[in-house]
Scaffold this active site. Structure first.
Site: not given
Ligand SMILES: Cc1ncc(COP(=O)(O)O)c(C=O)c1O
Length: 395
Positions: A48, A100, A172, A197
């Site tokens: 961890r 998101y 992000d 992604k």
């Molecule tokens: C722009 C963006 N940020 C964060 C996330 C969250 O990521 P995760 O699904 O890996 O937890 C997503 C997921 O779809 C996303 O599209």
């Protein structure tokens, strides 16, 4: 001379194994490590806290974003949560108004009840962030391009605002990947990724990361990573590393296919509107050219014929899968109102301009000829059917 992006994606953090010469970093599938005496470990003591496969991934990701430090998490939302952990009840965040849905859900349904307040600013207008700042604001959170409307935020303009007010700017960067956009170079304090992604790229693993050169922030997040424990396992770290090696070539192809399909969709009579920063008609195309090195592979569009049109269109797709997520080699299509952005509710979506006829297409690496043909027949079907019904009714 510093190595180029493609080289760093394949080599940084990924030296051949010292013992065997294996050219790939092994999957260190272990929870713990032999200590040669009390307090005498060989660099790792418990997985961890640290694991060599995860460390390789963290080093590679940091290199690609131009960061001094990288931390990997079990998912993108775990990475987001880690950043928010530096706040305390009463603190305030200004967030872009198109993110998101799960980020919004986290802010509103997990952190608001806990005491963090969030205001939402128009993602495309840095001034709108500035006017949302108050005495309790600690952090600005943006996605650019946004999910699902592909709006852009001017990172360097916003970083000037953040610096002036002593705030952290977190970006992000999931939609662009560091291949097309490097927010730290534009003044951001940290970058967050859903490595699920483009970075892993094959729709086979869930993961997240935070990359930063801010020592104090890194120390706090590293402490949190171990203390709260949402770490990826070594196998997931390895899969992500494997994907990362081909990031540059994949991104170039995603974009090539994305540009072609965005242009095709924009011309089709069954499509009302296309959202893609690579189109000259995108209201922030100039900013995209300035701040990004490419436009990526996500194209959102609105169909004619309302919800019925959506169902007809989707019924004619066969290799483009209806599924959550994006950034994989396979094309995926999603209906944000009832999938990724369902948690916003109808009013929340209306406020943000997410219409009931919106689809988000993650353009994959299949032949663009096949993808275009598949979209063409599905669009023809979606657009023509109501007219046929009308004719039947009239006759
Ligand atoms: C722009 C963006 N940020 C964060 C996330 C969250 O990521 P995760 O699904 O890996 O937890 C997503 C997921 O779809 C996303 O599209």
């Amino acid at each position: 001379m510093a190595m180029q992006f493609e080289t760093r994606a394949i080599h940084d953090g990924q030296e051949p194994d010292a013992q065997t010469g294996a050219v790939n970093v092994p999957v260190y599938q272990t929870s713990t490590y032999l200590q040669d005496g009390i307090g005498k470990d060989r660099g790792f003591e418990y997985s961890r806290t640290g694991n060599p496969t995860r460390q390789a991934l963290e080093t590679a990701l940091a290199s690609l974003e131009g960061a001094r430090h990288g931390l990997a998490f079990a998912s993108g939302v775990a990475a987001t949560t880690a950043v928010l952990s530096i706040l305390k009840p009463g603190d305030h965040v200004v967030c872009g108004n198109d993110t998101y849905g799960g980020t919004f859900r986290l802010f509103e349904q997990v952190f608001r009840p806990w005491g963090m307040e969030t205001s939402y600013a128009e993602a495309s207008e840095p001034e709108s962030f500035e006017s949302a700042i108050n005495d309790r604001t600690r952090l600005i959170w943006i996605e650019t391009p946004t999910n699902p409307l592909l709006k852009l935020t001017d990172i360097s303009a916003l970083s000037t605002v953040a610096k002036k007010r002593g705030l952290l700017l977190i970006v992000d960067n999931t939609f662009s990947s560091p291949y097309f956009q490097r927010p730290l170079e534009l003044g951001a304090d940290a970058v967050v990724h859903s490595t699920t992604k483009y970075l892993s790229g094959h729709s086979d693993v869930i993961g997240g990361a935070v990359l930063t050169s801010n020592e104090e922030l890194h120390d706090r997040l590293k402490f949190y990573q171990n203390a709260a424990g949402a770490v990826p396992g070594p196998w997931d770290a390895w899969l992500t590393l494997r994907g990362l090696k081909t990031l540059a070539v994949r991104m170039r192809e995603h974009e090539r296919n994305g540009l072609r399909l965005a242009g095709f969709l924009a011309e089709h009579p069954a499509v009302e509107r296309v959202y893609y920063p690579g189109l000259e008609s995108h209201p922030q195309h100039d900013l995209a050219r300035r701040q990004m090195h490419g436009y990526g592979g996500v194209v959102s569009f609105e169909l004619v014929g309302g919800r019925g049109g959506i169902d007809r269109f989707l019924s004619r797709l066969h290799t483009i899968f209806l599924a959550e997520s994006l950034g994989g080699v396979e094309s995926l299509i999603c209906y944000p109102p009832q999938m990724t952005h369902a948690s916003l509710g109808e009013a929340g979506r209306a406020e943000r301009g997410i219409k009931d006829n919106l689809l988000r297409l993650s353009v994959g690496l299949e032949s663009v000829i096949d993808l275009e043909a598949e979209l063409a027949q599905a669009l023809d079907f979606a657009g023509s059917r109501p007219m046929q019904l009308e004719l039947v009714q009239q006759s």
